[in-house]
Design a protein around this motif. Structure first.
Motif, PDB file in Angstrom:
ATOM      1  N   PHE A   1       0.831  -1.205   0.000  1.00 50.32           N
ATOM      2  CA  PHE A   1       0.000   0.000   0.000  1.00 50.32           C
ATOM      3  C   PHE A   1       0.869   1.261   0.000  1.00 50.32           C
ATOM      4  O   PHE A   1       0.614   2.198  -0.773  1.00 50.32           O
ATOM      5  CB  PHE A   1      -0.921  -0.014   1.215  1.00 50.32           C
TER       6      PHE A   1
ATOM      7  N   SER B   1       2.590   1.761  -3.409  1.00 53.86           N
ATOM      8  CA  SER B   1       1.654   2.288  -4.406  1.00 53.86           C
ATOM      9  C   SER B   1       1.405   3.774  -4.191  1.00 53.86           C
ATOM     10  O   SER B   1       1.305   4.547  -5.153  1.00 53.86           O
ATOM     11  CB  SER B   1       0.327   1.519  -4.344  1.00 53.86           C
ATOM     12  N   TRP B   2       1.318   4.179  -2.933  1.00 55.87           N
ATOM     13  CA  TRP B   2       1.091   5.593  -2.629  1.00 55.87           C
ATOM     14  C   TRP B   2       2.305   6.443  -3.000  1.00 55.87           C
ATOM     15  O   TRP B   2       2.176   7.530  -3.553  1.00 55.87           O
ATOM     16  CB  TRP B   2       0.764   5.743  -1.150  1.00 55.87           C
TER      17      TRP B   2
ATOM     18  N   LYS C   1       2.499   6.623  -6.757  1.00 58.48           N
ATOM     19  CA  LYS C   1       1.257   7.109  -7.389  1.00 58.48           C
ATOM     20  C   LYS C   1       0.688   6.061  -8.346  1.00 58.48           C
ATOM     21  O   LYS C   1       0.214   6.385  -9.436  1.00 58.48           O
ATOM     22  CB  LYS C   1       1.490   8.431  -8.125  1.00 58.48           C
ATOM     23  N   ASP C   2       0.728   4.816  -7.930  1.00 57.92           N
ATOM     24  CA  ASP C   2       0.239   3.704  -8.738  1.00 57.92           C
ATOM     25  C   ASP C   2      -1.163   3.344  -8.271  1.00 57.92           C
ATOM     26  O   ASP C   2      -1.352   2.642  -7.279  1.00 57.92           O
ATOM     27  CB  ASP C   2       1.186   2.507  -8.611  1.00 57.92           C
ATOM     28  N   ARG C   3      -2.179   3.824  -8.977  1.00 58.52           N
ATOM     29  CA  ARG C   3      -3.573   3.604  -8.596  1.00 58.52           C
ATOM     30  C   ARG C   3      -4.198   2.503  -9.457  1.00 58.52           C
ATOM     31  O   ARG C   3      -3.723   2.212 -10.546  1.00 58.52           O
ATOM     32  CB  ARG C   3      -4.386   4.892  -8.755  1.00 58.52           C
ATOM     33  N   ASN C   4      -5.288   1.954  -8.951  1.00 61.65           N
ATOM     34  CA  ASN C   4      -6.044   0.991  -9.746  1.00 61.65           C
ATOM     35  C   ASN C   4      -7.031   1.733 -10.652  1.00 61.65           C
ATOM     36  O   ASN C   4      -7.020   2.962 -10.736  1.00 61.65           O
ATOM     37  CB  ASN C   4      -6.763  -0.005  -8.832  1.00 61.65           C
TER      38      ASN C   4
ATOM     39  N   HIS D   1      -7.783   4.216  -6.654  1.00 65.97           N
ATOM     40  CA  HIS D   1      -7.419   3.965  -5.268  1.00 65.97           C
ATOM     41  C   HIS D   1      -6.044   3.307  -5.180  1.00 65.97           C
ATOM     42  O   HIS D   1      -5.624   2.608  -6.114  1.00 65.97           O
ATOM     43  CB  HIS D   1      -8.461   3.073  -4.588  1.00 65.97           C
ATOM     44  N   TYR D   2      -5.368   3.530  -4.057  1.00 65.81           N
ATOM     45  CA  TYR D   2      -4.071   2.899  -3.833  1.00 65.81           C
ATOM     46  C   TYR D   2      -4.218   1.491  -3.262  1.00 65.81           C
ATOM     47  O   TYR D   2      -3.272   0.707  -3.319  1.00 65.81           O
ATOM     48  CB  TYR D   2      -3.221   3.745  -2.884  1.00 65.81           C
TER      49      TYR D   2
ATOM     50  N   THR E   1      -4.974  -1.617  -4.005  1.00 69.35           N
ATOM     51  CA  THR E   1      -5.186  -2.428  -5.189  1.00 69.35           C
ATOM     52  C   THR E   1      -5.367  -3.897  -4.804  1.00 69.35           C
ATOM     53  O   THR E   1      -5.260  -4.274  -3.632  1.00 69.35           O
ATOM     54  CB  THR E   1      -3.987  -2.296  -6.148  1.00 69.35           C
TER      55      THR E   1
ATOM     56  N   ALA F   1       8.482   0.494  -4.472  1.00 69.28           N
ATOM     57  CA  ALA F   1       8.110   1.804  -5.012  1.00 69.28           C
ATOM     58  C   ALA F   1       8.982   2.179  -6.211  1.00 69.28           C
ATOM     59  O   ALA F   1       8.484   2.720  -7.215  1.00 69.28           O
ATOM     60  CB  ALA F   1       8.231   2.868  -3.921  1.00 69.28           C
TER      61      ALA F   1
ATOM     62  N   LYS G   1       7.816   0.162  -9.224  1.00 75.52           N
ATOM     63  CA  LYS G   1       6.545   0.672  -9.726  1.00 75.52           C
ATOM     64  C   LYS G   1       6.753   1.950 -10.546  1.00 75.52           C
ATOM     65  O   LYS G   1       6.114   2.141 -11.595  1.00 75.52           O
ATOM     66  CB  LYS G   1       5.594   0.943  -8.562  1.00 75.52           C
TER      67      LYS G   1
END
Length: 279
Positions: A93, A96-97, A100-103, A107-108, A110, A235, A238
């Motif tokens: 989580f 992803s935050w 800045k990898d969102r679904n 949302h983070y 995922t 991170a 990603k």
């Protein structure tokens, strides 16, 4: 005698200035409108002190740390599975935050978050339990400098490669890899970068544990170290994947198989990995 009279006059003058407050504001800066007196030294850092007390309860026998170490002794594998699963999900989580990898919903949180929890609980924790137990058993009672150096070498040349290979394989499967070629490509692309990070951080962490920590605290210590390192690697990977996808998108839709109207038949793993060949 003159000195005593001077002090009495000063007391009376200050009392009159304050307005008959009983001398509670006495002092050179105690006049009307002056700054309030500084807080007592015991109040400084009170928030951090209270946070530490709440976390460890003074590191006493009823503290959370003592409770956790007691659970490690009573039921080591299950405690490690819960800890590793929680940290792995939180790591995904946070990575992803940071990246800045969102679904698709923006949302983070995922679908990879619960998958990472499963990996941490049922893959990482049992493997780490076996590896650390083996390391401690092989070097039990050996406290010489030569034994400590051999322990560091054994950890970095045997244990770390096994753990990192399993980690990269699991990350490839979580990202959508389904064939041996895809998994092997991910492991080959990420193995040496991950090993370099391990070779830098692992000797320092292990030497610190050897010098300052009892064996029963090694598990939470290495969990914390692995959490920060894993979050950084995740991170960073990603970010590289997102940059590769943006470059491919900017080059035109012809490169993703949709220019001629045909659907994109690549797997989710191929679409996500892009040019990085990894998670």
């Amino acid at each position: 005698m003159s000195q005593v009279k001077f002090e009495r006059k000063e007391d009376i003058r200050i009392t009159d200035t304050v307005g008959g407050s009983g001398g509670s504001q006495r002092g050179p800066s105690g006049g009307r409108g002056g700054p309030p007196p500084p807080p007592p030294p015991s109040q400084k850092g009170g928030l951090m002190h209270e946070a530490g007390e709440a976390l460890t309860k003074g590191a006493g026998p009823d503290g959370y740390l003592a409770w956790y170490l007691r659970k490690l002794q009573e039921d080591p594998l299950r405690t490690k599975m819960i800890t590793s699963g929680s940290l792995s999900a939180l790591q995904e989580f946070l990575a992803s935050w940071i990246a800045k990898d969102r679904n698709k919903s923006g949302h983070y949180f995922t679908s990879r978050v619960p998958k990472m929890a499963v990996y941490g609980a049922f893959v990482s924790a049992p493997l780490g339990h076996v590896m650390i137990s083996l390391l401690q058993r092989l070097f039990a009672g050996r406290t010489s400098l030569k034994a400590k150096i051999m322990q560091i070498l054994f950890s970095n040349l045997i244990i770390a490669p096994i753990q990192n290979a399993v980690y990269l394989t699991s990350m490839a499967v979580i990202a959508g890899a389904r064939t041996f070629h895809q998994i092997r490509a991910t492991v080959r692309a990420g193995f040496m970068p991950v090993m370099k990070v391990s070779w830098i951080t692992s000797p320092i962490a292990l030497a610190f544990a050897q010098a300052f920590l009892p064996h029963e605290t090694w598990v939470p210590f290495f969990n914390i170290i692995g959490f920060f390192i894993g979050t950084y690697i995740n991170a960073h990977t990603k970010k590289k994947r997102l940059q590769a996808l943006r470059r491919k998108y900017s080059e035109g839709r012809s490169q993703d198989g949709r220019q001629d109207g045909r659907p994109d038949t690549r797997s989710e793993y191929d679409r996500r990995s892009g040019a990085t060949g990894g998670y």
